[in-house]
Design a protein around this motif. Structure first.
Motif, mmCIF file in Angstrom:
data_model
loop_
_atom_site.group_PDB
_atom_site.id
_atom_site.type_symbol
_atom_site.label_atom_id
_atom_site.label_comp_id
_atom_site.label_asym_id
_atom_site.label_seq_id
_atom_site.Cartn_x
_atom_site.Cartn_y
_atom_site.Cartn_z
ATOM 1 N N TYR A 37 0.861 -1.164 0.000
ATOM 2 C CA TYR A 37 0.000 0.000 0.000
ATOM 3 C C TYR A 37 0.906 1.225 0.000
ATOM 4 O O TYR A 37 2.097 1.129 0.295
ATOM 5 C CB TYR A 37 -0.891 0.011 1.242
ATOM 6 C CG TYR A 37 -2.058 -0.946 1.190
ATOM 7 C CD1 TYR A 37 -1.847 -2.318 1.222
ATOM 8 C CD2 TYR A 37 -3.364 -0.483 1.118
ATOM 9 C CE1 TYR A 37 -2.915 -3.207 1.171
ATOM 10 C CE2 TYR A 37 -4.435 -1.352 1.063
ATOM 11 C CZ TYR A 37 -4.204 -2.716 1.091
ATOM 12 O OH TYR A 37 -5.267 -3.589 1.043
ATOM 13 N N ARG A 38 0.340 2.369 -0.310
ATOM 14 C CA ARG A 38 1.120 3.602 -0.243
ATOM 15 C C ARG A 38 0.258 4.747 0.244
ATOM 16 O O ARG A 38 -0.955 4.742 0.094
ATOM 17 C CB ARG A 38 1.735 3.932 -1.606
ATOM 18 C CG ARG A 38 0.727 4.328 -2.678
ATOM 19 C CD ARG A 38 1.438 4.485 -4.015
ATOM 20 N NE ARG A 38 0.498 4.888 -5.062
ATOM 21 C CZ ARG A 38 0.831 4.973 -6.352
ATOM 22 N NH1 ARG A 38 2.073 4.699 -6.762
ATOM 23 N NH2 ARG A 38 -0.071 5.357 -7.239
ATOM 24 N N GLN A 39 0.943 5.722 0.826
ATOM 25 C CA GLN A 39 0.259 6.915 1.321
ATOM 26 C C GLN A 39 1.086 8.140 0.993
ATOM 27 O O GLN A 39 2.219 8.270 1.464
ATOM 28 C CB GLN A 39 0.009 6.820 2.825
ATOM 29 C CG GLN A 39 -0.853 7.937 3.363
ATOM 30 C CD GLN A 39 -1.343 7.655 4.766
ATOM 31 O OE1 GLN A 39 -0.796 6.820 5.487
ATOM 32 N NE2 GLN A 39 -2.395 8.336 5.170
ATOM 33 N N LYS A 43 -3.027 12.461 1.595
ATOM 34 C CA LYS A 43 -3.943 11.522 0.945
ATOM 35 C C LYS A 43 -4.135 10.281 1.809
ATOM 36 O O LYS A 43 -3.343 9.994 2.695
ATOM 37 C CB LYS A 43 -3.411 11.120 -0.433
ATOM 38 C CG LYS A 43 -3.353 12.266 -1.426
ATOM 39 C CD LYS A 43 -2.998 11.769 -2.809
ATOM 40 C CE LYS A 43 -3.021 12.910 -3.816
ATOM 41 N NZ LYS A 43 -2.694 12.430 -5.192
ATOM 42 N N GLN A 44 -5.194 9.542 1.502
ATOM 43 C CA GLN A 44 -5.447 8.296 2.211
ATOM 44 C C GLN A 44 -4.536 7.188 1.704
ATOM 45 O O GLN A 44 -4.064 7.220 0.558
ATOM 46 C CB GLN A 44 -6.910 7.886 2.023
ATOM 47 C CG GLN A 44 -7.903 8.758 2.756
ATOM 48 C CD GLN A 44 -9.313 8.202 2.699
ATOM 49 O OE1 GLN A 44 -9.680 7.528 1.732
ATOM 50 N NE2 GLN A 44 -10.095 8.462 3.719
ATOM 51 N N ARG A 45 -4.308 6.229 2.562
ATOM 52 C CA ARG A 45 -3.534 5.063 2.151
ATOM 53 C C ARG A 45 -4.322 4.296 1.092
ATOM 54 O O ARG A 45 -5.529 4.082 1.223
ATOM 55 C CB ARG A 45 -3.248 4.162 3.353
ATOM 56 C CG ARG A 45 -2.253 3.072 3.092
ATOM 57 C CD ARG A 45 -1.889 2.319 4.376
ATOM 58 N NE ARG A 45 -1.234 3.201 5.348
ATOM 59 C CZ ARG A 45 -0.675 2.751 6.464
ATOM 60 N NH1 ARG A 45 -0.678 1.450 6.741
ATOM 61 N NH2 ARG A 45 -0.132 3.594 7.313
ATOM 62 N N GLU A 46 -3.618 3.854 0.041
ATOM 63 C CA GLU A 46 -4.277 3.145 -1.045
ATOM 64 C C GLU A 46 -3.525 1.867 -1.388
ATOM 65 O O GLU A 46 -2.306 1.774 -1.219
ATOM 66 C CB GLU A 46 -4.361 4.028 -2.297
ATOM 67 C CG GLU A 46 -3.018 4.420 -2.870
ATOM 68 C CD GLU A 46 -3.136 5.216 -4.174
ATOM 69 O OE1 GLU A 46 -4.271 5.448 -4.640
ATOM 70 O OE2 GLU A 46 -2.090 5.595 -4.731
ATOM 71 N N ALA A 91 5.517 8.530 -2.363
ATOM 72 C CA ALA A 91 4.696 8.172 -1.202
ATOM 73 C C ALA A 91 5.528 7.339 -0.241
ATOM 74 O O ALA A 91 6.631 6.902 -0.577
ATOM 75 C CB ALA A 91 3.463 7.376 -1.636
ATOM 76 N N TYR A 94 3.985 0.889 2.220
ATOM 77 C CA TYR A 94 3.846 -0.012 3.353
ATOM 78 C C TYR A 94 3.632 -1.440 2.879
ATOM 79 O O TYR A 94 2.774 -1.709 2.030
ATOM 80 C CB TYR A 94 2.653 0.396 4.217
ATOM 81 C CG TYR A 94 2.792 1.733 4.884
ATOM 82 C CD1 TYR A 94 2.324 2.895 4.274
ATOM 83 C CD2 TYR A 94 3.401 1.854 6.129
ATOM 84 C CE1 TYR A 94 2.450 4.135 4.884
ATOM 85 C CE2 TYR A 94 3.531 3.081 6.750
ATOM 86 C CZ TYR A 94 3.061 4.215 6.118
ATOM 87 O OH TYR A 94 3.193 5.433 6.728
#
Length: 120
Positions: A37-39, A43-46, A91, A94
């Motif tokens: 995932y990335r943030q 912005k929200q984590r995506e 970003a 994760y």
């Protein structure tokens, strides 16, 4: 409990490549899904990409054709090869996994995150 340790982030120019790695360790029955995932700031984590133990993959539309997720089940390690990087890929990335505990309960785990910065 599962510990996830990431490596491979850094700074790269647009169009460049980076590979992220994430090794899982700890006490568990099995790891089902692994992924990234990335943030980005503000912005929200995506979700970026996920992979099953059978190597079925899923990608965010924004990275399809550029990123490749892979997994070494023997090493409990997941990789993210990122090519043709764009500034918008900047970003904190994760590592994530869904693991089944000794009592049979699945849980989600997160790594500490690794920064990827792409300059224009």
């Amino acid at each position: 409990q599962v510990q996830l340790v990431e490596s491979g982030g850094g700074f790269v120019e647009a169009g460049g490549s980076l590979q992220l790695s994430c090794a899982a360790s700890g006490t568990y029955l099995r790891i089902n899904l692994m992924g990234w995932y990335r943030q980005a700031p503000g912005k929200q984590r995506e979700m970026v990409a996920t992979i099953t133990s059978g190597s079925s993959t899923n990608y965010a539309d924004s990275v399809k054709g550029r990123f490749t997720i892979s997994r070494d089940n023997a090493k409990n390690t997941v990789y993210l090869q990122m090519n043709s990087l764009k500034p918008e890929d900047t970003a904190v990335y994760y590592c994530w996994c869904n693991a089944v505990q000794l009592m049979g309960v699945p849980r989600n785990y997160w790594g500490q995150g690794t920064q990827v910065t792409v300059s224009s």
